[in-house]
Design a protein around this motif. Structure first.
Motif, PDB file in Angstrom:
ATOM      1  N   ASP A  83       0.803  -1.604  -0.134  1.00 37.41           N
ATOM      2  CA  ASP A  83       0.031   0.313  -0.326  1.00 37.41           C
ATOM      3  C   ASP A  83       0.770   1.279   0.084  1.00 37.41           C
ATOM      4  O   ASP A  83       0.231   2.297  -0.101  1.00 37.41           O
ATOM      5  CB  ASP A  83      -1.203  -0.497   1.420  1.00 37.41           C
ATOM      6  N   GLU A  84       1.920   1.298   0.023  1.00 37.53           N
ATOM      7  CA  GLU A  84       3.054   2.085   0.655  1.00 37.53           C
ATOM      8  C   GLU A  84       4.693   1.807   0.043  1.00 37.53           C
ATOM      9  O   GLU A  84       5.164   1.479   0.342  1.00 37.53           O
ATOM     10  CB  GLU A  84       3.438   3.202   2.094  1.00 37.53           C
ATOM     11  N   PRO A  85       4.535   1.098  -1.314  1.00 31.95           N
ATOM     12  CA  PRO A  85       5.741   1.365  -1.920  1.00 31.95           C
ATOM     13  C   PRO A  85       6.800   1.801  -2.609  1.00 31.95           C
ATOM     14  O   PRO A  85       8.202   0.949  -2.697  1.00 31.95           O
ATOM     15  CB  PRO A  85       5.227   1.527  -3.955  1.00 31.95           C
ATOM     16  N   ASP A  86       6.427   3.354  -2.127  1.00 33.31           N
ATOM     17  CA  ASP A  86       7.997   3.868  -1.679  1.00 33.31           C
ATOM     18  C   ASP A  86       8.205   3.934  -0.612  1.00 33.31           C
ATOM     19  O   ASP A  86       8.794   5.117  -0.177  1.00 33.31           O
ATOM     20  CB  ASP A  86       7.305   5.592  -2.490  1.00 33.31           C
ATOM     21  N   VAL A  87       8.004   3.701   0.298  1.00 31.85           N
ATOM     22  CA  VAL A  87       8.167   3.487   1.815  1.00 31.85           C
ATOM     23  C   VAL A  87       8.777   2.124   2.103  1.00 31.85           C
ATOM     24  O   VAL A  87       8.849   0.921   1.915  1.00 31.85           O
ATOM     25  CB  VAL A  87       7.097   4.052   2.746  1.00 31.85           C
ATOM     26  N   ILE A  88       9.452   2.043   3.116  1.00 29.46           N
ATOM     27  CA  ILE A  88      10.673   1.093   3.581  1.00 29.46           C
ATOM     28  C   ILE A  88      10.172   1.592   5.267  1.00 29.46           C
ATOM     29  O   ILE A  88      10.681   2.350   5.355  1.00 29.46           O
ATOM     30  CB  ILE A  88      11.976   1.349   3.063  1.00 29.46           C
ATOM     31  N   HIS A  89       9.735   0.250   5.208  1.00 31.04           N
ATOM     32  CA  HIS A  89       9.921   0.152   7.017  1.00 31.04           C
ATOM     33  C   HIS A  89      10.737  -0.137   7.627  1.00 31.04           C
ATOM     34  O   HIS A  89      10.927  -2.062   7.388  1.00 31.04           O
ATOM     35  CB  HIS A  89       8.368  -0.087   7.599  1.00 31.04           C
ATOM     36  N   GLU A  90      11.411   0.299   8.838  1.00 31.31           N
ATOM     37  CA  GLU A  90      13.373   0.048   9.437  1.00 31.31           C
ATOM     38  C   GLU A  90      12.284  -0.674  10.398  1.00 31.31           C
ATOM     39  O   GLU A  90      11.804  -0.332  11.084  1.00 31.31           O
ATOM     40  CB  GLU A  90      13.573   0.081   9.529  1.00 31.31           C
ATOM     41  N   THR A 109      11.529   0.168  14.137  1.00 29.58           N
ATOM     42  CA  THR A 109      11.753   1.159  14.460  1.00 29.58           C
ATOM     43  C   THR A 109      11.049   2.916  13.562  1.00 29.58           C
ATOM     44  O   THR A 109      11.870   3.819  14.305  1.00 29.58           O
ATOM     45  CB  THR A 109      12.704   1.520  14.263  1.00 29.58           C
ATOM     46  N   GLY A 110      11.047   2.750  11.914  1.00 28.95           N
ATOM     47  CA  GLY A 110      10.965   4.540  11.475  1.00 28.95           C
ATOM     48  C   GLY A 110      10.922   3.683   9.930  1.00 28.95           C
ATOM     49  O   GLY A 110      10.575   2.849   9.528  1.00 28.95           O
ATOM     50  N   SER A 111      10.594   4.921   9.524  1.00 27.23           N
ATOM     51  CA  SER A 111      10.225   4.208   8.434  1.00 27.23           C
ATOM     52  C   SER A 111      11.137   5.344   6.916  1.00 27.23           C
ATOM     53  O   SER A 111      11.638   6.821   7.660  1.00 27.23           O
ATOM     54  CB  SER A 111       8.751   4.956   7.557  1.00 27.23           C
ATOM     55  N   ARG A 112      11.311   5.153   5.564  1.00 32.36           N
ATOM     56  CA  ARG A 112      12.128   5.892   5.451  1.00 32.36           C
ATOM     57  C   ARG A 112      11.843   6.465   3.627  1.00 32.36           C
ATOM     58  O   ARG A 112      10.961   5.447   3.838  1.00 32.36           O
ATOM     59  CB  ARG A 112      13.790   6.571   5.181  1.00 32.36           C
ATOM     60  N   PRO A 113      11.925   7.143   2.907  1.00 31.10           N
ATOM     61  CA  PRO A 113      11.783   6.798   1.742  1.00 31.10           C
ATOM     62  C   PRO A 113      12.365   6.039   0.855  1.00 31.10           C
ATOM     63  O   PRO A 113      13.486   5.337   0.826  1.00 31.10           O
ATOM     64  CB  PRO A 113      11.980   7.859   0.752  1.00 31.10           C
ATOM     65  N   ARG A 114      11.732   4.853  -0.166  1.00 30.27           N
ATOM     66  CA  ARG A 114      12.473   3.860  -0.688  1.00 30.27           C
ATOM     67  C   ARG A 114      13.727   4.632  -1.860  1.00 30.27           C
ATOM     68  O   ARG A 114      12.529   6.039  -2.666  1.00 30.27           O
ATOM     69  CB  ARG A 114      11.456   3.103  -1.371  1.00 30.27           C
ATOM     70  N   ARG A 115      14.389   4.149  -2.474  1.00 34.03           N
ATOM     71  CA  ARG A 115      15.154   4.791  -3.115  1.00 34.03           C
ATOM     72  C   ARG A 115      15.276   3.905  -4.584  1.00 34.03           C
ATOM     73  O   ARG A 115      15.453   2.860  -4.200  1.00 34.03           O
ATOM     74  CB  ARG A 115      16.693   5.268  -2.743  1.00 34.03           C
TER      75      ARG A 115
END
Length: 151
Positions: free
Chosen positions: A40-47, A145-151
């Motif tokens: 549902d959030e293909p541009d986000v990576i969840h760490e 623990t957090g999320s960041r944009p997928r590069r």
């Protein structure tokens, strides 16, 4: 002392020897943590606070580096061709930086001369990561623990 620039400034990733290539790894361990990709959030990576079953968080090293892709089929071996396309690689990764034409960070051991500089800079993963083998797949989200944009 030589006036020649260091190898990472004068060679492309593809021109480096195996020893040079391997020395680019700063030992942060961030690529060995479990990340979650949500459709549902293909541009986000969840760490997460989880690490690969082969990763030793105390040493911040793979315990079976040479066999890692055979033991863990999901493990991705970095190459000069794929490093720019691996969205899970952190922005601080030397392989990513150099592939994008950027310099190494001042805390990188090749610059600082000190392997502990990665930890002091706050880049290294915590030594308290939990092995992925101790968590059921449906419980992975509890360890985000957090999320960041997928590069």
């Amino acid at each position: 002392m030589s006036d020649e620039p260091p190898f990472w400034e004068r060679k492309s990733l593809g021109e480096m020897s195996i020893t040079e290539w391997e020395s680019l790894c700063d030992g942060c361990g961030r690529c060995c943590t479990v990340t979650i990709e949500d459709e549902d959030e293909p541009d986000v990576i969840h760490e997460t606070s989880l690490c690969c079953q082969l990763f030793d968080p105390q040493q911040r090293r793979c315990t079976r580096y040479d066999q890692r892709t055979e033991i863990v089929p999901e493990c991705v071996a970095l190459t000069p061709r794929n490093v720019r396309h691996l969205g899970f690689m952190p922005d601080t990764c030397a392989y990513r930086l150099l592939s994008e034409g950027k310099p190494l960070a001042s805390w990188h051991p090749l610059i600082s001369g000190d392997p502990k500089s990665v930890e002091r800079a706050g880049i290294a993963v915590p030594k308290t990561l939990t092995s992925e083998t101790l968590v059921r797949e449906h419980d992975l989200w509890r360890h985000v623990t957090g999320s960041r944009p997928r590069r």
